[in-house]
Design an enzyme around this catalytic site. Sequence first.
Site: not given
Length: 258
Positions: A114, A181, A211
């Site tokens: 991601a 992850n 993120h």
Amino acid sequence: MKIGLIGNGAIATYVRNALEQRPHQIDAVLMRPTRVAENPGLYVGSVQDLPDDLDLVIDCAGHAALAAHGPAVLRRGIDMITVSLGALAEQNVLQSLEAAANEGGAKLHLASGAIGALDCLQAARVGQLEQVTYVGRKPPIGWQGSPAEQKIDLGSLKSGAQIHFEGTAREAALAYPKNANVAAAVALAGVGFDKTHVRLIADADISSNIHEIEATGDFGSFRFQISGQSLPDNPRSSALAAMSVLSKLDNIAGTVTL
């Protein structure tokens, strides 16, 4: 390419649907043995039952599945793609996968998941990377089913943000196997699991998963931020993570790669 798939969740479903538009075919799906009877022509219950002529296996089933099935796949000489990068925080899992890949002459390809900017981190570590920090910010629903529920009351968080984890990437990946992850991907691309600082935040004022990477070193400094959408079938699964699997597949199959 003839492909085997591990898993049947949101990311695996996305990959299966997308592969219908690509010049590859799924020859087998590794499932729990109890599910094999649903489609015995396609589903298999063990690595030993995978066809001998597979070119690649794609793991979309999570940390436990990679640890359980990855070594046996690699030992058979079949390359793999995985998005379960957090599993590599367990030293014994990493060593088992490396040993199996060497024995079978196979490769384990890590999908970026991601996050982006990992190529920048990989280049920067050729010099000296001084500091790498990853911050993961999701709406409260995105942390349901994770240890965040024991740290804060996700249901009553209607506005504002609360930090529920701060530590190393290794600690994050081990504690949040379904959510961290990205932290593992950043660690593997940069300064490693034990030197990468991670902060995880529940934020009621956002609707997407955000993120961020901040890094400094000999190269200079950079800050990268991405606001990603989750898959409709699972608020914990990033759409970009599923797309990164297909991007990695295209890279492997292509003749000119970036």
